[in-house]
Design a protein around this motif. Structure first.
Motif, PDB file in Angstrom:
ATOM      1  N   SER A 143       0.834  -1.192   0.000  1.00  0.00           N
ATOM      2  CA  SER A 143       0.000   0.000   0.000  1.00  0.00           C
ATOM      3  C   SER A 143       0.873   1.249   0.000  1.00  0.00           C
ATOM      4  O   SER A 143       1.796   1.371   0.804  1.00  0.00           O
ATOM      5  CB  SER A 143      -0.918   0.009   1.233  1.00  0.00           C
ATOM      6  OG  SER A 143      -1.775   1.126   1.223  1.00  0.00           O
ATOM      7  N   GLY A 144       0.586   2.160  -0.912  1.00  0.00           N
ATOM      8  CA  GLY A 144       1.338   3.407  -1.007  1.00  0.00           C
ATOM      9  C   GLY A 144       1.270   3.972  -2.408  1.00  0.00           C
ATOM     10  O   GLY A 144       0.648   3.400  -3.299  1.00  0.00           O
ATOM     11  N   SER A 145       1.951   5.080  -2.625  1.00  0.00           N
ATOM     12  CA  SER A 145       1.896   5.744  -3.928  1.00  0.00           C
ATOM     13  C   SER A 145       2.601   4.955  -5.020  1.00  0.00           C
ATOM     14  O   SER A 145       2.379   5.207  -6.211  1.00  0.00           O
ATOM     15  CB  SER A 145       2.507   7.145  -3.825  1.00  0.00           C
ATOM     16  OG  SER A 145       3.847   7.073  -3.376  1.00  0.00           O
ATOM     17  N   THR A 146       3.427   3.966  -4.645  1.00  0.00           N
ATOM     18  CA  THR A 146       4.110   3.155  -5.657  1.00  0.00           C
ATOM     19  C   THR A 146       3.285   1.961  -6.103  1.00  0.00           C
ATOM     20  O   THR A 146       3.652   1.279  -7.054  1.00  0.00           O
ATOM     21  CB  THR A 146       5.466   2.661  -5.123  1.00  0.00           C
ATOM     22  OG1 THR A 146       5.266   1.966  -3.888  1.00  0.00           O
ATOM     23  CG2 THR A 146       6.410   3.833  -4.884  1.00  0.00           C
ATOM     24  N   GLY A 147       2.181   1.674  -5.414  1.00  0.00           N
ATOM     25  CA  GLY A 147       1.326   0.579  -5.827  1.00  0.00           C
ATOM     26  C   GLY A 147       0.462   0.077  -4.687  1.00  0.00           C
ATOM     27  O   GLY A 147       0.828   0.183  -3.514  1.00  0.00           O
ATOM     28  N   ASN A 148      -0.698  -0.486  -5.070  1.00  0.00           N
ATOM     29  CA  ASN A 148      -1.659  -0.954  -4.084  1.00  0.00           C
ATOM     30  C   ASN A 148      -2.318  -2.244  -4.547  1.00  0.00           C
ATOM     31  O   ASN A 148      -2.702  -2.377  -5.708  1.00  0.00           O
ATOM     32  CB  ASN A 148      -2.747   0.104  -3.860  1.00  0.00           C
ATOM     33  CG  ASN A 148      -2.197   1.381  -3.284  1.00  0.00           C
ATOM     34  OD1 ASN A 148      -2.109   1.538  -2.075  1.00  0.00           O
ATOM     35  ND2 ASN A 148      -1.795   2.309  -4.159  1.00  0.00           N
ATOM     36  N   ALA A 149      -2.462  -3.187  -3.617  1.00  0.00           N
ATOM     37  CA  ALA A 149      -3.189  -4.424  -3.871  1.00  0.00           C
ATOM     38  C   ALA A 149      -3.502  -5.069  -2.530  1.00  0.00           C
ATOM     39  O   ALA A 149      -2.688  -5.029  -1.607  1.00  0.00           O
ATOM     40  CB  ALA A 149      -2.380  -5.381  -4.747  1.00  0.00           C
ATOM     41  N   THR A 150      -4.684  -5.660  -2.426  1.00  0.00           N
ATOM     42  CA  THR A 150      -5.125  -6.315  -1.198  1.00  0.00           C
ATOM     43  C   THR A 150      -5.851  -7.601  -1.554  1.00  0.00           C
ATOM     44  O   THR A 150      -6.603  -7.645  -2.535  1.00  0.00           O
ATOM     45  CB  THR A 150      -6.075  -5.396  -0.405  1.00  0.00           C
ATOM     46  OG1 THR A 150      -5.372  -4.211  -0.006  1.00  0.00           O
ATOM     47  CG2 THR A 150      -6.624  -6.084   0.839  1.00  0.00           C
ATOM     48  N   LEU A 151      -5.630  -8.652  -0.777  1.00  0.00           N
ATOM     49  CA  LEU A 151      -6.350  -9.900  -0.935  1.00  0.00           C
ATOM     50  C   LEU A 151      -7.403 -10.032   0.162  1.00  0.00           C
ATOM     51  O   LEU A 151      -7.126  -9.758   1.334  1.00  0.00           O
ATOM     52  CB  LEU A 151      -5.400 -11.091  -0.835  1.00  0.00           C
ATOM     53  CG  LEU A 151      -4.403 -11.331  -1.964  1.00  0.00           C
ATOM     54  CD1 LEU A 151      -3.514 -12.522  -1.627  1.00  0.00           C
ATOM     55  CD2 LEU A 151      -5.110 -11.546  -3.294  1.00  0.00           C
ATOM     56  N   VAL A 152      -8.603 -10.465  -0.232  1.00  0.00           N
ATOM     57  CA  VAL A 152      -9.675 -10.758   0.719  1.00  0.00           C
ATOM     58  C   VAL A 152     -10.218 -12.140   0.364  1.00  0.00           C
ATOM     59  O   VAL A 152     -10.568 -12.389  -0.792  1.00  0.00           O
ATOM     60  CB  VAL A 152     -10.805  -9.714   0.659  1.00  0.00           C
ATOM     61  CG1 VAL A 152     -11.894 -10.050   1.680  1.00  0.00           C
ATOM     62  CG2 VAL A 152     -10.260  -8.308   0.903  1.00  0.00           C
TER      63      VAL A 152
ATOM     64  N   HIS B 149      -6.410   5.398 -11.086  1.00  0.00           N
ATOM     65  CA  HIS B 149      -5.049   5.901 -10.987  1.00  0.00           C
ATOM     66  C   HIS B 149      -4.044   4.758 -11.109  1.00  0.00           C
ATOM     67  O   HIS B 149      -4.302   3.635 -10.686  1.00  0.00           O
ATOM     68  CB  HIS B 149      -4.859   6.670  -9.679  1.00  0.00           C
ATOM     69  CG  HIS B 149      -5.590   7.974  -9.655  1.00  0.00           C
ATOM     70  ND1 HIS B 149      -5.757   8.724  -8.515  1.00  0.00           N
ATOM     71  CD2 HIS B 149      -6.223   8.655 -10.647  1.00  0.00           C
ATOM     72  CE1 HIS B 149      -6.448   9.828  -8.803  1.00  0.00           C
ATOM     73  NE2 HIS B 149      -6.742   9.796 -10.091  1.00  0.00           N
ATOM     74  N   SER B 150      -2.874   5.068 -11.677  1.00  0.00           N
ATOM     75  CA  SER B 150      -1.940   4.021 -12.076  1.00  0.00           C
ATOM     76  C   SER B 150      -1.437   3.177 -10.914  1.00  0.00           C
ATOM     77  O   SER B 150      -1.134   1.990 -11.097  1.00  0.00           O
ATOM     78  CB  SER B 150      -0.739   4.630 -12.812  1.00  0.00           C
ATOM     79  OG  SER B 150      -0.032   5.530 -11.969  1.00  0.00           O
ATOM     80  N   ASP B 151      -1.353   3.751  -9.722  1.00  0.00           N
ATOM     81  CA  ASP B 151      -0.880   2.969  -8.582  1.00  0.00           C
ATOM     82  C   ASP B 151      -1.930   1.972  -8.101  1.00  0.00           C
ATOM     83  O   ASP B 151      -1.687   1.228  -7.142  1.00  0.00           O
ATOM     84  CB  ASP B 151      -0.423   3.886  -7.434  1.00  0.00           C
ATOM     85  CG  ASP B 151      -1.499   4.836  -6.944  1.00  0.00           C
ATOM     86  OD1 ASP B 151      -2.298   5.302  -7.774  1.00  0.00           O
ATOM     87  OD2 ASP B 151      -1.534   5.133  -5.735  1.00  0.00           O
ATOM     88  N   HIS B 152      -3.074   1.921  -8.784  1.00  0.00           N
ATOM     89  CA  HIS B 152      -4.110   0.948  -8.470  1.00  0.00           C
ATOM     90  C   HIS B 152      -4.428   0.013  -9.643  1.00  0.00           C
ATOM     91  O   HIS B 152      -5.066  -1.013  -9.438  1.00  0.00           O
ATOM     92  CB  HIS B 152      -5.391   1.664  -8.031  1.00  0.00           C
ATOM     93  CG  HIS B 152      -5.231   2.387  -6.725  1.00  0.00           C
ATOM     94  ND1 HIS B 152      -5.681   1.887  -5.525  1.00  0.00           N
ATOM     95  CD2 HIS B 152      -4.621   3.571  -6.425  1.00  0.00           C
ATOM     96  CE1 HIS B 152      -5.388   2.731  -4.550  1.00  0.00           C
ATOM     97  NE2 HIS B 152      -4.736   3.757  -5.075  1.00  0.00           N
TER      98      HIS B 152
ATOM     99  N   ILE C 210      -8.299  -6.629  -4.454  1.00  0.00           N
ATOM    100  CA  ILE C 210      -8.687  -5.235  -4.636  1.00  0.00           C
ATOM    101  C   ILE C 210      -7.506  -4.513  -5.269  1.00  0.00           C
ATOM    102  O   ILE C 210      -6.426  -4.418  -4.674  1.00  0.00           O
ATOM    103  CB  ILE C 210      -9.035  -4.547  -3.299  1.00  0.00           C
ATOM    104  CG1 ILE C 210     -10.053  -5.353  -2.509  1.00  0.00           C
ATOM    105  CG2 ILE C 210      -9.557  -3.130  -3.550  1.00  0.00           C
ATOM    106  CD1 ILE C 210     -10.258  -4.828  -1.100  1.00  0.00           C
ATOM    107  N   ASP C 211      -7.682  -4.036  -6.494  1.00  0.00           N
ATOM    108  CA  ASP C 211      -6.667  -3.308  -7.246  1.00  0.00           C
ATOM    109  C   ASP C 211      -5.459  -4.179  -7.577  1.00  0.00           C
ATOM    110  O   ASP C 211      -5.240  -5.230  -6.956  1.00  0.00           O
ATOM    111  CB  ASP C 211      -6.220  -2.038  -6.516  1.00  0.00           C
ATOM    112  CG  ASP C 211      -7.331  -1.013  -6.392  1.00  0.00           C
ATOM    113  OD1 ASP C 211      -8.220  -0.998  -7.262  1.00  0.00           O
ATOM    114  OD2 ASP C 211      -7.315  -0.215  -5.424  1.00  0.00           O
TER     115      ASP C 211
END
Length: 268
Positions: free
Chosen positions: A10-19, A60-63, A28-29
């Motif tokens: 998580s941050g401005s360099t990239g984001n991803a989350t598993l649920v 946005h690209s980080d997502h 997510i993203d």
């Protein structure tokens, strides 16, 4: 099994989350290259073949950096509202029609026994959203990239057991930083990002006996630090008369370069 999740990064360099809940696994993203997404998932013992789909918060690209590549590689359905689809269409490349799924803002959809609900947030994107996940009585909410928390956002997240919430910047670090003023003004505005203080204020309004943990997410590497974020959020809560014991409620870290451990809602 109930809900479990890991913030892969998580941050401005990239984001991803598993649920996941034992029946389905959603991402997510996908704000990294497909290779990096695979590496992050591998750290949590998950492969792309196990994913049931990808939910998109905004364009946005980080997502969405690796969204198209990951979706094509694993033949995954992608869920986003219509305005987000239109805004990100050229950036993600060709996605087969059968993988392009519209999940409208405010809509609820069941993925097996895991229910997903989207809700509107305030950010400088086409139609940004957060997501809440339900399995029986358990609820996880994920809400980052918002300039302020509207009453509808507060309503959407107030009864979560666990919350992933933005604490992007320290206001003074941002003001003294090297960014041009127009970018600082964007970040500080209602369509930008939540500061530590704003996150603490929000927490003081929604903290109740049900909410057990908040993961502070999307921290700026330029204008925030892990310990500062937690200290500032807690201080802002206490300034508003909101005191808590660590045994009852915890502020947790997320990282820009590695996943958080799996958090299983019903076991903690």
């Amino acid at each position: 099994m109930g809900i479990r999740f890991s913030v892969l990064s998580s941050g401005s360099t990239g984001n991803a989350t598993l649920v996941a809940n034992g029946e389905v696994t959603l991402m997510i993203d996908a704000g990294f290259s497909a290779k990096r997404v695979d590496e992050l998932m591998m750290e949590r013992g998950v492969t792309g073949q196990e994913l049931s789909g990808i939910l998109v918060t905004h364009e946005h690209s980080d997502h969405i950096k690796g969204l198209g590549a990951v979706a094509r590689k694993y033949n995954l359905p992608v869920y986003a509202n219509e305005k987000t689809w239109a805004a990100m269409d050229k950036a993600i490349g060709a996605i087969p029609d059968e993988q392009r799924c519209v999940l409208g803002t405010g809509e609820t959809r069941d993925f097996g026994s895991l229910r997903v609900e989207s809700f509107a947030i305030s950010h400088d994107a086409a139609e940004p959203v957060g997501y809440s996940f339900y399995d029986g009585k358990e609820k996880l909410s994920v809400c980052t990239d918002l300039g302020y928390a509207s009453d509808k956002v507060k309503e959407a997240i107030c009864d979560a057991d666990v919350l992933v919430l933005e604490a992007n910047h320290d206001i003074e670090m941002l003001r003294m930083g090297r960014y041009p003023w127009n970018i600082k003004r964007r970040i500080l505005g209602d369509l930008g990002h939540l500061s530590n203080d704003a996150t603490g204020e929000l927490m003081s309004e929604i903290l109740n006996g049900r909410l057990k943990r908040v993961y502070l997410a999307h921290l700026s590497r330029e204008h925030n630090m892990l310990d500062l974020a937690k200290m500032s959020v807690r201080g802002a809560m206490e300034d508003r008369g909101c005191f808590y014991k660590d045994s009852e409620f915890k502020l947790c870290d997320t990282y820009y370069d590695r996943p958080t451990p799996w958090d299983v809602l019903k076991e903690r």
